[in-house]
Design a protein around this motif. Sequence first.
Motif, mmCIF file in Angstrom:
data_model
loop_
_atom_site.group_PDB
_atom_site.id
_atom_site.type_symbol
_atom_site.label_atom_id
_atom_site.label_comp_id
_atom_site.label_asym_id
_atom_site.label_seq_id
_atom_site.Cartn_x
_atom_site.Cartn_y
_atom_site.Cartn_z
ATOM 1 N N MET A 245 0.845 -1.206 0.000
ATOM 2 C CA MET A 245 0.000 0.000 0.000
ATOM 3 C C MET A 245 0.880 1.255 0.000
ATOM 4 O O MET A 245 1.981 1.266 0.527
ATOM 5 N N ALA A 246 0.325 2.271 -0.521
ATOM 6 C CA ALA A 246 1.106 3.504 -0.627
ATOM 7 C C ALA A 246 0.956 4.346 0.627
ATOM 8 O O ALA A 246 0.052 4.146 1.407
ATOM 9 N N ARG A 247 1.878 5.258 0.783
ATOM 10 C CA ARG A 247 1.763 6.143 1.940
ATOM 11 C C ARG A 247 2.163 7.566 1.550
ATOM 12 O O ARG A 247 2.904 7.787 0.604
ATOM 13 N N LEU A 248 1.636 8.488 2.279
ATOM 14 C CA LEU A 248 1.949 9.885 2.001
ATOM 15 C C LEU A 248 2.010 10.637 3.320
ATOM 16 O O LEU A 248 1.211 10.427 4.202
ATOM 17 N N ARG A 249 2.987 11.499 3.451
ATOM 18 C CA ARG A 249 3.060 12.333 4.654
ATOM 19 C C ARG A 249 3.515 13.733 4.245
ATOM 20 O O ARG A 249 4.517 13.901 3.575
ATOM 21 N N SER A 250 2.714 14.685 4.565
ATOM 22 C CA SER A 250 3.080 16.062 4.269
ATOM 23 C C SER A 250 3.259 16.799 5.582
ATOM 24 O O SER A 250 2.340 16.878 6.379
ATOM 25 N N ASP B 170 6.508 13.062 2.170
ATOM 26 C CA ASP B 170 6.805 11.667 1.841
ATOM 27 C C ASP B 170 5.621 11.118 1.072
ATOM 28 O O ASP B 170 4.475 11.286 1.500
ATOM 29 N N SER C 232 -2.405 5.183 -0.536
ATOM 30 C CA SER C 232 -3.132 5.545 0.679
ATOM 31 C C SER C 232 -2.143 6.147 1.657
ATOM 32 O O SER C 232 -0.952 6.150 1.437
#
Lengths: 285, 249
Positions: A1-6, B34, B248
């Motif tokens: 699964m992908a992840r994103l953090r801003s 990220d 996600s």
Amino acid sequence: MARLRSTLPYDPRTDRIADAGWLSAIGRSTIRWVLSADELLHTLSDAIASLWTPGVAARSTVKRVIVTQIMYTGVQALSLVSVIAFLLGSSIIIQTNLMGSADGELLGKVLVAVVLRELAPLVTAIVIAGRSGTAMATELGNMKVNSEVLALSSLGIDPPRFIVLPRLVASIVSVLVLMIYFSVVAIGGAFIVAQATAAATWGSLYSGVSRGVMPFDLGLFLLKGVGLGAIVGWLCCHYGLQVKSSPTEVPQQASRAVVMSLLCGVVYSTFVTALFYWLVGPPIR
Amino acid sequence: MEPSISVPGLPTQGLLLERAAFAYNELWVLRETDLHVPRGGGLLVTGHNGVGKSTFLFLCAGLLPATTGRVLLDGHGPHVSTPSDLVRAGVRRGVLFDSGGLLSNLSALNNVTLALRYHADVFGLEEQEIARRARAALSELRVAQTDFHALPAHLSLGVRKRVSLARALVLEPNFVFFDDPDAGLDAPTRKLVYDLLERFRDDPKITMVVASNSRPLIERMSVQIVELSHGHLLSKAGSHGPTSRGPSY
């Protein structure tokens, strides 16, 4: 699964150095100047480094671009260089004749000193900078505005190799070849005018030219040709690529490219002349 | 010359932004972020006009260097001066620019063949195959034969976009980055673009990032949607697509 953090990093607007008067102004100017010089050097070094980039097909594509650029820069400038060279060669004879007692041999030596060593490299570089340098800077500037340079990168095509290198090589080759052509036409024009105005005989002029040419002239000629060609190609590509996103920047950068090319060209030419006369020693008789 | 790098310990497939940030002078388009879009995944970026969607897209595509942090495509760090390194490493990008981004001094056909010729040795292509592929891609995008040899300036915006799509398609990309793909297009061309985008979305080998505010496109794409706002990527609730391949948080 992908992840994103801003996340919230520091805000550079709050990290600005407080204006401390003239000292900080000097500091800012110095930093700007160093960064500009760094970018300028990168334009040249990236293009030279691209000579060693692998890719046989890329190399043959770039060769085709070089040939096209030589056509635009060198071949299409022949007629303009012919006219300028002929008229300048003629003017030198007329001016020297006006001074009175110049003999044919002296006229020949003057032609070598003025045409071969000074005018041919400089005037050719001025013609290339004015005619093709503006075209290069404008073309590259428009390419930047229209996202064409980004498009090339997206296709995996190296901009220094595909854009800068061919123009740099074409500029060097064109200036060198046109310098030779300029010298031949200018001296030929001078011979014709000298004969027409009875300023000197062909024989005495020929003797003066052949005695005036020294072995070091080949080195001087090559150094000036390669250097001036490189300066014009390098600076015009660099300033063209400095355009960011606005079409109004294109004429500004084109103008800057030509002005800087001419300025650096004259400084370089004078420096090489001084260097050679310092190396060669006593005046030529 | 800096070679592309493979970074051990990080996801090696798909698009990875590692603490990446981008600023124009003092204006931060993207603050430290990220992000990982796995191979076969899709991401749709929305945001107000001027917020920096195109810049974000170009940053993801490795066309702009990150101000801080880094961007990796299948584990390879793109270098702005030597993008050919990526092609030799097997990373092929198809980028659709808002205005087309076609080379103005090349015909439509030559725009499509340029990259194939430049990388003919890497792709193992002969001249005949290059021409065949380019013509097939242009025909697939319904570019008329009469437009093959026209310069971009003589083509309408719709045709320019289709040529630009053909140029992206012909490389058989494993990453696609589309900037406002349906802007300014008529209904038939829009449908063509949507069909192509759906094809890319459903291809498990292709990682896709699209920047757009177009409602019909957003509804059709069914991929993860994020909004770029003041330098931050914000998740839009309920935007997960029907597949589990979307990114996600």
